[in-house]
Write a protein that holds these residues in place. Structure first.
Motif, mmCIF file in Angstrom:
data_model
loop_
_atom_site.group_PDB
_atom_site.id
_atom_site.type_symbol
_atom_site.label_atom_id
_atom_site.label_comp_id
_atom_site.label_asym_id
_atom_site.label_seq_id
_atom_site.Cartn_x
_atom_site.Cartn_y
_atom_site.Cartn_z
ATOM 1 N N ASP A 1 0.805 -1.222 0.000
ATOM 2 C CA ASP A 1 0.000 0.000 0.000
ATOM 3 C C ASP A 1 0.839 1.273 0.000
ATOM 4 O O ASP A 1 0.479 2.257 -0.633
ATOM 5 C CB ASP A 1 -0.956 -0.002 1.202
ATOM 6 C CG ASP A 1 -1.828 -1.231 1.170
ATOM 7 O OD1 ASP A 1 -2.948 -1.142 0.639
ATOM 8 O OD2 ASP A 1 -1.370 -2.296 1.640
ATOM 9 N N ASN A 2 1.987 1.241 0.709
ATOM 10 C CA ASN A 2 2.804 2.445 0.753
ATOM 11 C C ASN A 2 3.847 2.491 -0.346
ATOM 12 O O ASN A 2 4.504 3.497 -0.546
ATOM 13 C CB ASN A 2 3.496 2.564 2.113
ATOM 14 C CG ASN A 2 2.481 2.683 3.217
ATOM 15 O OD1 ASN A 2 1.424 3.301 3.017
ATOM 16 N ND2 ASN A 2 2.756 2.071 4.359
ATOM 17 N N LEU A 3 4.037 1.369 -1.010
ATOM 18 C CA LEU A 3 5.088 1.303 -2.024
ATOM 19 C C LEU A 3 4.550 1.565 -3.426
ATOM 20 O O LEU A 3 5.246 2.073 -4.288
ATOM 21 C CB LEU A 3 5.772 -0.071 -1.996
ATOM 22 C CG LEU A 3 6.579 -0.382 -0.727
ATOM 23 C CD1 LEU A 3 6.948 -1.852 -0.675
ATOM 24 C CD2 LEU A 3 7.824 0.476 -0.674
ATOM 25 N N VAL A 4 3.305 1.167 -3.644
ATOM 26 C CA VAL A 4 2.717 1.334 -4.965
ATOM 27 C C VAL A 4 1.619 2.384 -4.863
ATOM 28 O O VAL A 4 0.793 2.346 -3.952
ATOM 29 C CB VAL A 4 2.121 -0.006 -5.457
ATOM 30 C CG1 VAL A 4 1.508 0.162 -6.833
ATOM 31 C CG2 VAL A 4 3.193 -1.078 -5.480
ATOM 32 N N SER A 5 1.649 3.318 -5.795
ATOM 33 C CA SER A 5 0.680 4.411 -5.700
ATOM 34 C C SER A 5 -0.724 3.935 -6.080
ATOM 35 O O SER A 5 -0.889 2.978 -6.821
ATOM 36 C CB SER A 5 1.095 5.548 -6.635
ATOM 37 O OG SER A 5 0.989 5.105 -7.965
ATOM 38 N N ASP A 6 -1.712 4.648 -5.546
ATOM 39 C CA ASP A 6 -3.100 4.330 -5.880
ATOM 40 C C ASP A 6 -3.338 4.497 -7.367
ATOM 41 O O ASP A 6 -4.212 3.866 -7.953
ATOM 42 C CB ASP A 6 -4.060 5.229 -5.096
ATOM 43 C CG ASP A 6 -4.150 4.784 -3.646
ATOM 44 O OD1 ASP A 6 -3.687 3.654 -3.370
ATOM 45 O OD2 ASP A 6 -4.648 5.557 -2.812
ATOM 46 N N GLU A 7 -2.532 5.377 -7.975
ATOM 47 C CA GLU A 7 -2.698 5.633 -9.398
ATOM 48 C C GLU A 7 -2.400 4.345 -10.188
ATOM 49 O O GLU A 7 -3.126 3.988 -11.119
ATOM 50 C CB GLU A 7 -1.741 6.756 -9.812
ATOM 51 C CG GLU A 7 -2.003 7.280 -11.203
ATOM 52 C CD GLU A 7 -0.748 7.896 -11.797
ATOM 53 O OE1 GLU A 7 0.102 8.389 -11.014
ATOM 54 O OE2 GLU A 7 -0.610 7.862 -13.027
ATOM 55 N N VAL A 8 -1.319 3.652 -9.800
ATOM 56 C CA VAL A 8 -0.975 2.415 -10.490
ATOM 57 C C VAL A 8 -2.065 1.372 -10.268
ATOM 58 O O VAL A 8 -2.541 0.738 -11.204
ATOM 59 C CB VAL A 8 0.392 1.886 -9.995
ATOM 60 C CG1 VAL A 8 0.659 0.495 -10.549
ATOM 61 C CG2 VAL A 8 1.498 2.839 -10.380
ATOM 62 N N PHE A 9 -2.480 1.228 -9.014
ATOM 63 C CA PHE A 9 -3.551 0.260 -8.728
ATOM 64 C C PHE A 9 -4.813 0.626 -9.498
ATOM 65 O O PHE A 9 -5.553 -0.234 -9.952
ATOM 66 C CB PHE A 9 -3.851 0.210 -7.230
ATOM 67 C CG PHE A 9 -2.908 -0.657 -6.462
ATOM 68 C CD1 PHE A 9 -2.717 -1.993 -6.842
ATOM 69 C CD2 PHE A 9 -2.221 -0.172 -5.361
ATOM 70 C CE1 PHE A 9 -1.855 -2.812 -6.127
ATOM 71 C CE2 PHE A 9 -1.364 -0.988 -4.644
ATOM 72 C CZ PHE A 9 -1.174 -2.311 -5.028
ATOM 73 N N GLY A 10 -5.037 1.944 -9.641
ATOM 74 C CA GLY A 10 -6.241 2.408 -10.312
ATOM 75 C C GLY A 10 -6.316 1.963 -11.767
ATOM 76 O O GLY A 10 -7.401 1.841 -12.330
#
Lengths: 288, 414, 297
Positions: free
Chosen positions: B111-120
């Motif tokens: 959660d802290n390593l990968v941005s929400d943008e990438v997950f999005g």
């Protein structure tokens, strides 16, 4: 004893049966490995391939195959790396055993010292230590020492567990040569060490070779321990990479056969080449 | 002179110990950009050599791909977790391994390593959450589906539209067998996943909201699905070989089955004449009756013990880039997790069987893969099915034992 | 300095301890210590999926193992395995040794050939036979079909009892050469005079076989029984490759691996390893003692 014709025919049949029993299965694998896939999947099988091919070997060692047929180039590398690791591990272990076992055999057969019996049994008792308890404990010990997934770890392990057998056998070989030979060397002014190297070692050489070959083979065959103690290409021996390799090639039996042939060539060659020594080495534990 | 030799072996030992100490020390060193990363995956998660070369050109990092069968991969990762060592820097996580890997602590929370943008940009983040933390970047989506051979079904005068219930399905298979068209018409297996498929699509949820089994009652759809699967095996609709080597796909691709338990995207293989004899006659079949299925997605995770988390993430980002995702779809039939590519492929009409797939996507349930007990439950389930198939147990006995086992496991991990 | 070290070493005790101490340290580090470590684990509740919950568990692991139906049936299975394997290995090995003890052309070639199965790594042996036993295209099916013994290809490994017996078979195939060699070594050391003396006494072929051949094999036969029992009990590699974790061939060794490393239950796994290990240890001690008794002679 007299032998009549009937006996000879009977003997011949038995010899043929024994030969078939021993080598038909490996020969079938060799045949499978040079058959084309179409021939391999024929019912009943083509016992002799019509169009022999080495394609399976190329696939195993260089190309691999795609997708659900298996993992491609990386799978081929897995296999090659396994061969290399196995050679390194087995050769190193054998060299270690060759340098330690004669010394230990010598110490226990020739030198009387305090605790002779105790130390001997302490070493021999390792033979009775069952595999899993040691392996489970070893696993956590290796992880603390940073030995997990290293070739050094496997070498140390296999060396440790070969040593008791080889000490025991070497002790027997030393006991079989007469004391007088060394005594003569002592009188000539040799130290114990010199006497060992100059005289006795030559006399136990055949035994030492036998012991070393058996060590090599048993290290080459090792499976359960590396299965648990290795993770990556840098340390997995052939036995492990081969099962993993085959695990991916669900149905391609031509590749499996080629992989199998490659894995059994070194030990079988050694056995045929050093037959006499091996027979001596195998008998050493039980009959002297 | 000779004493040197004697000293030598003392030294050998010392060197050994020193070597160990060295190795240990090396483990503690600071790291910068690595020259090499190890990626552990089953063969269908592996990128092509060209992609690896491209990644190397972009970042200077060589990625060593270590391919294993899924079960070997699980054992390697689990033992590494127990020994607190690094099995690989990047680990492929099939959803069915999520619970055990997660509870063994081998996966880094992202959660802290990968941005929400990438997950999005990706489908399916939620499948990889355990207690609120995300452990994987989704690599592909994979609804479990059925595909079938239109031609063979046509030979008995039926089309896919005629298969509305599991009875229709079974009768069609029986007919194919009786007419001697195929020896074993179903490319299914006596395995947990064939049971899930029948059970879910007949309305079972397998577990209630408190994770207690709902399949213990002989009248429940789950129980009946179990009986049905065993019957298929007994009647010779499923090959006996599927008891010991369960992988059903090659059988279908060899043209040896009419129905095939497949996955979203499998048509990319089944209708590829180079890889399958069925091509171009394969098509998806919307699951019979209540249509429900479940997903078997996979994701990429960063090992807890890697020295190179940042570099590993670079590789993971690369694997969800359009090029890599496109490769996964075209060669392996793995459905892209990348939303933009999915839309693009759909717009270009490159997704075969899109209509059935879109319909099927409306009926997806989840199985408790993120719990620590599910893997062991599955093992017992599998063993039970095999025992029943071999007539060592009855269905009733196996299900009773399974329910008890699940209750015991669940209690243990509470 | 050099000189003094050299003369210091030229003393039986000094020399012996220089050789032995490093070895013993090695053995303690990599054999005794880990064995004690896993003994400790066997008293812990230790599941690698719950590392934060490791705690003392008393004898519960042992109780759980002894109440585990899978473990108990695996013990029955391995008992059958040991009995069948040991009998078959000994009989076939005796046959092979007797044939090889005859004089015929090509004897030394045959002697090299019979060791080949033993040279094949056990895990590879499993793979090899898995292909031969294959239900779709295996050579066994092909052979039996062509001989008219079966009329349809069989899926051998799906039937649990057949699978178990096949697992025994591949063990027997690989292990027999070893025992044959042991027997042959003894047979070849029987002096011809013994047979002649028996002949003079009027003993027939059978009597000679019984009183001379078998009698001289008695001691080695005992050792061979123990060795085969140990080896057949400890089979892991071959079964792992042939049938994996399939229940039909699940012996305690396979189950122990599964519990420990597949399920991650180190506590229960260690307890099982010790329960099984005690039995193995007892057998091995018998073997060592039998061998030594002859040493002392």
């Amino acid at each position: 004893m007299k032998k009549n014709t009937g006996f000879r025919i009977f003997l011949f049949i038995l010899v043929f049966l024994i030969l078939f029993w021993s080598i038909a299965p490996p020969i079938w694998i060799v045949i499978s490995s040079i058959s084309t896939r179409a021939e391999l999947y024929s019912k009943p099988p083509h016992w002799i391939p019509h169009n022999p091919t080495l394609q399976a070997y190329v696939n195993v060692l260089v190309k691999g195959e795609g997708f659900r047929g298996g993992g491609g180039v990386s799978a081929a590398r897995l296999f090659r790396k396994g061969i290399l690791n196995s050679i390194i591990i087995s050769v190193t272990t054998t060299i270690l055993v060759m340098s330690f076992a004669p010394l230990l055999g010598y110490a226990f057969s020739r030198l009387r010292f305090k605790g002779h019996e105790f130390f001997f049994y302490l070493i021999i008792a390792i033979i009775a230590l069952p595999g899993w308890p040691v392996l489970i404990g070893l696993f956590s010990e290796f992880s603390t020492l940073g030995l997990l997934d290293t070739k050094i770890g496997l070498i140390l392990l296999s060396f440790t567990f070969r040593l008791p057998f080889e000490t025991w056998f070497m002790k027997g070989y030393f006991e079989a040569i007469p004391y007088e030979v060394e005594d003569a060397a002592r009188i000539d002014g040799c130290t114990y060490v010199q006497a060992l190297f100059k005289v006795s070692l030559q006399m136990v050489m055949p035994g030492l070779i036998a012991v070393s070959i058996i060590s090599f083979l048993s290290t080459w065959n090792m499976f359960a321990a590396p299965l648990v103690l290795t993770y990556t290409l840098k340390s997995k021996p052939l036995t492990v990479t081969m099962t993993e390799f085959i695990g991916q090639y669900f149905v391609n039996w031509d590749l499996m056969s080629a992989a199998t042939v490659i894995a059994i060539i070194p030990p079988v060659a050694i056995v045929i080449f050093f037959q006499k020594y091996i027979i001596r080495g195998l008998s050493a534990g039980a009959i002297k | 002179m000779k004493k040197i030799l004697f000293l030598l072996f003392v030294f050998v030992l010392l060197t050994g110990i020193l070597g160990m100490a060295n190795l240990f020390a090396k483990g503690q060193q600071e790291e910068e950009t690595p020259s090499k990363l190890v990626y552990m995956t089953p063969s269908w998660g592996a990128p092509s050599e060209e992609l690896l070369a491209k990644f190397k050109k972009e970042t200077g990092i060589t990625v060593e791909v270590s391919t294993l069968s899924a079960s070997d991969l699980k054992n390697k990762v689990m033992t590494a977790a127990a020994g607190k060592v690094n099995p690989a820097d990047i680990i492929f996580v099939g959803i069915s391994h999520l619970g055990v890997f997660g509870s063994a602590g081998i996966l880094r929370p992202l959660d802290n390593l990968v941005s929400d943008e990438v997950f999005g940009k990706l489908y399916g983040r939620d499948s990889f959450k355990i207690e609120g933390k995300t452990y994987c970047v989704p690599l592909y989506q994979q609804m479990v589906m059925i595909d079938y051979d239109k031609k063979k079904l046509g030979e008995i005068g039926l089309t896919g539209a005629d298969i509305k219930t599991w009875n229709d399905f079974e009768n069609a298979a029986l007919k194919v067998k009786k007419q001697g068209i195929l020896e074993y018409p179903l490319a299914f297996a006596v395995r947990h996943w064939s049971w899930y498929l029948i059970a879910l699509s007949t309305g079972s949820n397998l577990f209630d909201s408190n994770m207690n089994p709902t399949f213990g009652d002989p009248n429940s759809p789950g129980y009946k699905a179990y009986e049905r699967l065993i019957n298929w095996y007994r009647e010779g609709l499923i090959s006996p070989e599927r008891l010991t080597s369960p992988n059903p796909h090659p059988q279908f691709w060899a043209g040896q089955a009419v129905f095939h338990q497949a996955w979203q995207g499998s048509l990319a293989i089944s209708n590829n004449p180079k890889k399958s004899k069925v091509a171009p006659n394969a098509d998806y079949l919307l699951l019979p009756e209540q249509h429900y299925t479940w997903g078997l997605p996979a994701g990429l995770a960063v090992s807890t013990y890697t020295k190179y988390p940042k570099a590993s993430l670079k590789f993971i980002n690369f694997m969800v880039s359009e090029d890599a995702q496109n490769f996964m779809y075209t060669t392996n039939g793995m459905f892209p997790a990348l939303k933009s590519l999915f839309r693009k492929l759909g717009a270009e009409g490159k997704i075969e069987g899109y209509k059935v797939m879109a319909e099927q996507a409306k009926y997806v349930k989840t199985l408790p893969y993120s719990t620590p007990w599910f893997a062991e439950f599955e093992t017992e389930l599998k063993n039970g099915l095999v025992r029943v198939a071999r007539k060592e147990q009855t269905v009733a006995e196996a299900i009773k034992a399974l329910v008890e086992y699940q209750q015991k496991l669940k209690k243990e991990y509470e | 300095m050099k000189k003094s070290l050299s003369s210091w070493l030229d003393n039986k005790e000094h020399l012996a301890f220089t050789i032995i101490i490093p070895t013993v340290l090695l053995l303690i580090a990599f054999a005794y210590y880990p064995a004690i470590q896993s003994l400790r684990f066997s008293f812990l509740k230790y599941n690698i999926k719950r590392l934060s919950h490791v705690r003392f568990y008393g004898l519960k692991n042992y109780l759980h193992v002894l109440q585990d139906p899978v473990f108990l049936s695996s013990v029955l299975r391995v008992t059958y395995f040991m009995i069948v394997a040991t009998t078959t290995v000994l009989l076939i090995a005796l046959g092979i040794a007797l044939v090889l003890n005859q004089k015929f052309p090509g004897r030394s070639v045959l002697r090299a050939m019979i060791i080949i199965p033993w040279a094949i790594p056990p895990v590879v042996n499993g793979q090899l036979w898995k292909w031969i036993f294959n239900g779709d295209y295996g050579a066994l099916n092909g052979l039996l079909f062509q001989l008219g013994i079966i009329h349809q290809y069989q899926f051998w490994l799906k039937q649990p009892f057949i699978a178990l017996n096949f697992a025994i078979f591949i063990f027997v195939w690989r292990y027999t050469p070893f025992i044959s060699i042991l027997f042959l070594g003894v047979l070849q050391s029987i002096p011809e005079q013994l047979y002649e003396a028996a002949m003079v006494d009027g003993a027939g072929v059978l009597m000679r076989f019984y009183h001379v051949t078998l009698a001289s094999l008695r001691r080695i036969g005992g050792i061979a029984v123990i060795l085969t029992l140990i080896a057949s009990f400890s089979v892991f590699d071959g079964i792992y490759a042939l049938t994996g974790f399939d229940e039909a061939t699940k012996t305690p060794m396979i189950y122990n691996y599964e519990v420990t490393f597949d399920m991650g239950r180190f506590g229960k796994g260690s307890a099982m390893a010790y329960l099984v290990g005690i039995f193995l240890m007892a057998l091995t001690f018998v073997y060592i003692r039998m061998s030594f008794r002859k040493d002392a002679r």
